[in-house]
Write an enzyme that holds these catalytic residues in place. Structure first.
Site, short mmCIF file in Angstrom:
data_model
loop_
_atom_site.label_atom_id
_atom_site.label_comp_id
_atom_site.label_asym_id
_atom_site.label_seq_id
_atom_site.Cartn_x
_atom_site.Cartn_y
_atom_site.Cartn_z
N ASP A 36 0.84 -1.19 0.00
CA ASP A 36 0.00 0.00 0.00
C ASP A 36 0.88 1.25 0.00
O ASP A 36 1.69 1.44 0.91
CB ASP A 36 -0.90 -0.04 1.25
CG ASP A 36 -2.17 0.74 1.05
OD1 ASP A 36 -2.09 1.91 0.62
OD2 ASP A 36 -3.25 0.20 1.35
N THR A 87 -6.75 3.61 -2.40
CA THR A 87 -6.60 2.21 -2.00
C THR A 87 -7.65 1.27 -2.61
O THR A 87 -7.31 0.24 -3.19
CB THR A 87 -6.64 2.12 -0.46
OG1 THR A 87 -5.54 2.89 0.02
CG2 THR A 87 -6.50 0.69 0.02
N ASN A 143 -12.53 5.14 -2.26
CA ASN A 143 -12.58 4.43 -0.98
C ASN A 143 -13.99 4.51 -0.41
O ASN A 143 -14.46 3.58 0.23
CB ASN A 143 -11.60 5.05 0.01
CG ASN A 143 -10.16 4.68 -0.29
OD1 ASN A 143 -9.90 3.64 -0.90
ND2 ASN A 143 -9.24 5.52 0.13
N ASP A 145 1.56 2.55 3.82
CA ASP A 145 0.66 3.67 3.51
C ASP A 145 0.49 4.60 4.71
O ASP A 145 0.59 5.81 4.58
CB ASP A 145 -0.70 3.12 3.06
CG ASP A 145 -1.66 4.23 2.65
OD1 ASP A 145 -1.36 4.93 1.67
OD2 ASP A 145 -2.69 4.40 3.31
N ASP A 204 -0.99 -0.25 -4.77
CA ASP A 204 -2.32 0.26 -5.12
C ASP A 204 -2.28 1.72 -5.59
O ASP A 204 -3.21 2.21 -6.20
CB ASP A 204 -3.30 0.10 -3.95
CG ASP A 204 -2.79 0.76 -2.68
OD1 ASP A 204 -1.61 1.12 -2.59
OD2 ASP A 204 -3.62 0.91 -1.75
N HIS A 208 -2.30 11.10 -1.92
CA HIS A 208 -2.31 10.59 -3.30
C HIS A 208 -3.74 10.68 -3.77
O HIS A 208 -4.61 11.11 -3.03
CB HIS A 208 -1.79 9.14 -3.31
CG HIS A 208 -2.45 8.28 -2.27
ND1 HIS A 208 -3.66 7.65 -2.47
CD2 HIS A 208 -2.12 8.01 -0.98
CE1 HIS A 208 -4.00 7.00 -1.37
NE2 HIS A 208 -3.10 7.21 -0.45
#
Ligand SMILES: [Zn+2]
Length: 514
Positions: A30, A70, A91, A275, A322, A455
């Site tokens: 991640d 993600t 998400n 992440d 991802d 991101h």
């Protein structure tokens, strides 16, 4: 005639003894930008080193969709679909039917299993297409498909609808959990691990540099609050989160006897901690280097365990990420690079004011800041054309400093957009029944977050990720052709001799196949 038949058989039939993997180990890291493979290469000696030396390594693999987050990355991985087909547009998104925000995997019809009683579970119900695992199960019901991560969406979306199980970590309960979508109780091996209280081990730990000789080294963070060292927050935001995922994957391997069924099994593992750490400190911080090196070691441990259980040479490893990540704006500015911070609430207020000025007062916006949902009931009640309201909102956004683009629903549906890669990314990310009405894109290196980094854009730093295949039937080497992450799923389907996932738009990476 007979010769022709034989030839057809040799073209299309799997020759006796063809190297079918016993196990597919499908790994997502991640927030692991492609350049993390290059920048820290000298310190990789284990898992990444094996993949880089023995695998087919794509140096120019990108996501095609704009919302590089993600859930979308994880849904792309083993479906080969874009959000326009998969329906996984973010998400979370605003659900017009219920008038509420939903997550990519939230499912009120299910219960959480293994944590506190009575909590709502999660499922792949909102994923509209099949995964490679689904196609594998259709052809070989005996194959096992398992998903593991700390985040529910990262365990559920790669595994698919027919998975034998998807498992994630419930930090509140301090336990590994699943959903009643899959089963009514945790399997014995997972119950046993929960009894060992895996999260409790780290209650007073300090995260020291991987090469620290003793604990006199300066820690990156501590699990103890007010200790004079930055508080790590949750276990997810430390390398131990990844260690717990790896441990769970090892237990699943043994508990489900993976790699020992008549057809191939699939274990999808997503490492989440990179992440959480990356968001907090950004890609140029030593903590990101540290957790990357630790991930290399952890992958080495997992590969060793897989080889021990399944036999060396019997596992196909696929690795990707991802999404990538933007540099911290302040770090970028110090390098004389562009970038800065924007305020989402100010942008939303500005858009609301512009619509009010033009069409009168009312609650015009229902949700969102970069993907905005308009109040369609109000637009209908006032007998307005939705396209006009969308345009007013987009115009207001475009008059805001450092906003590069604004797309409206009508423009995307009618193709009235600048013809370039960024517009295409927004179009491929758009799914009518779930997407918003106006999409705002900031200039490169600008963020809506007030601290750390993030991101979610179609810029290269967010969409350029590793794609590596390593194992039986794969020609090792460096491949610099531009490919899409969407190409992974059809390639894997080809290797496994199963149907392509239903929403796949990728191509088979035939250049890597023996
Ligand atoms: Zn992510």
């Amino acid at each position: 005639m007979l010769g022709a038949l034989v030839c057809i058989a040799c073209l299309f039939g799997a020759p006796a003894g063809a190297a079918q993997p016993k196990l597919v180990l499908a790994i997502v890291i991640d927030q692991f930008r492609y350049d993390y493979l290059l920048r820290f290469r000298a310190d990789y000696h284990f898992g990444f080193a094996r993949l880089l030396e023995k695998g087919a390594v794509f140096t120019d693999a990108h996501y095609l969709h704009a919302a590089t987050v993600t859930a979308v990355g994880h849904s792309t991985f083993l479906t080969g679909a874009t959000p326009s087909g998969s329906g996984i547009v973010g998400n979370e998104w605003y659900d017009r039917e219920s008038g509420k925000s939903v997550t990519s995997v939230s499912d009120p019809a299910t219960l959480l299993i293994g944590g506190a009683a009575g909590q709502t579970g999660s499922s792949p119900r909102r994923l509209l297409v099949s995964t490679v695992g689904d196609e594998l199960k259709i052809q070989h019901p005996d194959s096992k498909v398992i998903g593991v991560s700390i985040k529910d969406r990262s365990a559920i979306l790669p595994a698919g609808h027919q998975a034998d199980g998807a498992y994630w970590y419930d930090d509140h309960a301090g336990a590994w959990v699943t959903s009643s979508y899959y089963r009514e109780a945790l399997p014995e091996w997972a119950l046993k691990l929960n009894q060992e209280q895996p999260g409790a081990r780290y209650a007073t730990s300090k995260w020291l540099p991987f090469d620290a000789k003793d604990d006199s080294a300066k820690p990156f963070c501590s699990m103890v609050k007010d200790s004079g060292v930055r508080f790590c927050g949750s276990i997810e935001a430390t390398p131990w989160g990844n260690e717990m995922i790896e441990e769970f994957a090892e237990r699943a391997l043994a508990g489900e006897n993976l790699g020992h069924h008549a057809a191939t099994d699939l274990l999808a593992v997503s490492f989440s901690s990179n992440d959480y750490v990356g968001h907090a400190v950004g890609p140029d911080d030593p903590a990101v280097r540290d957790i990357s090196i630790r991930t290399d070691r952890l992958l080495g441990k997992l590969f060793a365990e897989v080889d021990k259980r399944v036999g060396a040479g019997n596992t196909l490893v696929i690795l990707t990420a991802d999404h990538g990540v933007a540099p911290v704006p302040e770090v970028n500015q110090a390098r004389k690079m562009p970038g800065g911070r924007l305020k989402g609430a100010e942008l939303t207020a500005k858009i609301n004011d512009a619509i009010t000025m033009r069409f009168g007062p009312g609650k015009w916006l229902l949700a969102g800041s970069s993907s905005i949902y308009l109040n369609l009931d109000l637009i209908r009640a006032q007998k307005l054309d939705a396209a006009d309201v969308e345009r007013a909102a987009a115009q207001a956004a475009l008059e805001t400093p450092h906003i590069a683009r604004a797309y409206t629903r009508s423009q995307l549906l009618n193709g009235q957009v600048q013809q370039d890669a960024i517009s295409r990314a927004f179009s491929l990310g758009f799914f009518g029944p779930r997407s918003g009405d106006v999409f705002v894109l900031q200039e490169p290196y600008y963020l809506f977050e007030s601290g750390g980094t993030s991101h979610g854009t179609p810029y290269d730093y967010d969409n350029h990720v590793p794609v590596i295949f390593q194992g039986p039937g794969i020609k090792p080497g460096k491949y610099s052709t531009r490919v899409a992450v969407n190409d992974i799923a059809p390639t894997l389907a080809e290797i496994l001799n199963v149907e392509q996932p239903s929403g796949s738009i990728g191509r088979i990476l035939s250049e890597i196949l023996n």
